[in-house]
Design a protein around this motif. Structure first.
Motif, PDB file in Angstrom:
ATOM      1  N   MET A   1       0.963  -1.228   0.031  1.00 54.55           N
ATOM      2  CA  MET A   1      -0.018  -0.026  -0.225  1.00 54.55           C
ATOM      3  C   MET A   1       0.853   1.320  -0.188  1.00 54.55           C
ATOM      4  SD  MET A   1      -2.874   0.890   2.769  1.00 54.55           S
ATOM      5  CE  MET A   1      -3.870   2.373   2.558  1.00 54.55           C
ATOM      6  N   ILE A   2       0.568   2.229  -1.037  1.00 47.57           N
ATOM      7  CA  ILE A   2       1.357   3.498  -0.986  1.00 47.57           C
ATOM      8  C   ILE A   2       0.711   4.429   0.122  1.00 47.57           C
ATOM      9  CG2 ILE A   2       2.018   5.488  -2.388  1.00 47.57           C
ATOM     10  CD1 ILE A   2       3.266   2.797  -3.242  1.00 47.57           C
ATOM     11  N   ARG A   3       1.577   5.001   0.740  1.00 50.75           N
ATOM     12  CA  ARG A   3       1.367   5.882   2.197  1.00 50.75           C
ATOM     13  C   ARG A   3       1.613   7.267   1.333  1.00 50.75           C
ATOM     14  NH1 ARG A   3       2.646   1.486   5.277  1.00 50.75           N
ATOM     15  NH2 ARG A   3       1.213   1.150   6.754  1.00 50.75           N
ATOM     16  N   TYR A   4       0.912   8.279   2.038  1.00 48.17           N
ATOM     17  CA  TYR A   4       1.262   9.566   1.511  1.00 48.17           C
ATOM     18  C   TYR A   4       2.393  10.027   1.805  1.00 48.17           C
ATOM     19  CZ  TYR A   4       0.593  14.655   1.852  1.00 48.17           C
ATOM     20  OH  TYR A   4       0.750  16.105   1.613  1.00 48.17           O
ATOM     21  N   GLY A   5       3.079  10.776   0.862  1.00 46.30           N
ATOM     22  CA  GLY A   5       4.455  11.082   0.751  1.00 46.30           C
ATOM     23  C   GLY A   5       5.344  10.465  -0.144  1.00 46.30           C
ATOM     24  N   ALA A   6       4.721   9.286  -0.690  1.00 42.79           N
ATOM     25  CA  ALA A   6       5.433   8.462  -1.613  1.00 42.79           C
ATOM     26  C   ALA A   6       5.993   9.053  -2.871  1.00 42.79           C
ATOM     27  CB  ALA A   6       4.756   7.211  -2.017  1.00 42.79           C
ATOM     28  N   THR A   7       7.124   8.915  -3.382  1.00 40.71           N
ATOM     29  CA  THR A   7       7.298   9.568  -4.535  1.00 40.71           C
ATOM     30  C   THR A   7       6.575   8.724  -5.784  1.00 40.71           C
ATOM     31  OG1 THR A   7       9.265   8.145  -5.116  1.00 40.71           O
ATOM     32  CG2 THR A   7       9.695  10.111  -3.766  1.00 40.71           C
ATOM     33  N   PHE A  11       5.611   4.897  -6.484  1.00 40.82           N
ATOM     34  CA  PHE A  11       4.346   4.433  -6.945  1.00 40.82           C
ATOM     35  C   PHE A  11       4.382   3.600  -8.312  1.00 40.82           C
ATOM     36  CE2 PHE A  11       0.507   5.239  -9.591  1.00 40.82           C
ATOM     37  CZ  PHE A  11      -0.588   4.940  -8.629  1.00 40.82           C
ATOM     38  N   VAL A  12       5.321   4.016  -9.089  1.00 41.85           N
ATOM     39  CA  VAL A  12       5.335   3.224 -10.408  1.00 41.85           C
ATOM     40  C   VAL A  12       5.807   1.874 -10.004  1.00 41.85           C
ATOM     41  CG1 VAL A  12       6.582   3.000 -12.560  1.00 41.85           C
ATOM     42  CG2 VAL A  12       5.443   5.275 -11.706  1.00 41.85           C
ATOM     43  N   ILE A  13       7.116   1.900  -9.131  1.00 37.20           N
ATOM     44  CA  ILE A  13       7.412   0.480  -8.720  1.00 37.20           C
ATOM     45  C   ILE A  13       6.394  -0.418  -8.154  1.00 37.20           C
ATOM     46  CG2 ILE A  13       9.198  -0.668  -7.228  1.00 37.20           C
ATOM     47  CD1 ILE A  13      10.288   0.471  -9.822  1.00 37.20           C
ATOM     48  N   ALA A  14       5.501   0.038  -7.288  1.00 37.75           N
ATOM     49  CA  ALA A  14       4.802  -0.730  -6.461  1.00 37.75           C
ATOM     50  C   ALA A  14       3.654  -1.156  -7.757  1.00 37.75           C
ATOM     51  CB  ALA A  14       3.966   0.059  -5.546  1.00 37.75           C
ATOM     52  N   ALA A  15       3.352  -0.350  -8.594  1.00 33.66           N
ATOM     53  CA  ALA A  15       2.248  -0.599  -9.574  1.00 33.66           C
ATOM     54  C   ALA A  15       2.711  -1.889 -10.394  1.00 33.66           C
ATOM     55  CB  ALA A  15       1.723   0.286 -10.555  1.00 33.66           C
ATOM     56  N   LEU A  16       4.154  -1.783 -10.901  1.00 34.09           N
ATOM     57  CA  LEU A  16       4.788  -2.518 -11.734  1.00 34.09           C
ATOM     58  C   LEU A  16       4.780  -4.034 -10.926  1.00 34.09           C
ATOM     59  CD1 LEU A  16       6.161  -3.410 -14.350  1.00 34.09           C
ATOM     60  CD2 LEU A  16       8.446  -2.602 -13.322  1.00 34.09           C
ATOM     61  N   ALA A  17       5.336  -3.893  -9.693  1.00 36.11           N
ATOM     62  CA  ALA A  17       5.408  -5.166  -8.939  1.00 36.11           C
ATOM     63  C   ALA A  17       3.987  -6.078  -8.700  1.00 36.11           C
ATOM     64  CB  ALA A  17       5.866  -4.812  -7.375  1.00 36.11           C
ATOM     65  N   ASP A  18       2.965  -4.954  -8.511  1.00 31.68           N
ATOM     66  CA  ASP A  18       1.697  -5.779  -8.477  1.00 31.68           C
ATOM     67  C   ASP A  18       1.368  -6.479  -9.606  1.00 31.68           C
ATOM     68  OD1 ASP A  18      -0.723  -5.828  -6.971  1.00 31.68           O
ATOM     69  OD2 ASP A  18      -1.649  -4.732  -8.556  1.00 31.68           O
TER      70      ASP A  18
END
Length: 62
Positions: A1-7, A11-18
């Motif tokens: 889960m991306i928290r407030y303050g993430a770059t 965000f892109v890395i988390a979406a790609l990993a998902d």
């Protein structure tokens, strides 16, 4: 889960990993679907007894 303050990069890395983690699951589902027997699947309801639900499973009236 991306928290407030993430770059944006985080965000892109988390979406790609998902997305990448879902790929093996997609293949598994496709493999199992290719082995499905629809005639056996459609026959399941015929095996269910036609009896009233037990009291705790019955839908409320009204």
């Amino acid at each position: 889960m991306i928290r407030y303050g993430a770059t944006l990069g985080q965000f892109v890395i988390a979406a790609l990993a998902d997305k990448l983690s879902a790929l093996p699951t997609e293949g598994l589902i496709e493999d199992r679907a290719s082995r499905a027997d629809l005639d056996r699947y459609r026959a399941i309801p015929a095996k269910v007894l036609n009896v009233p639900a037990v009291a705790q499973d019955a839908l409320p009236q009204g």
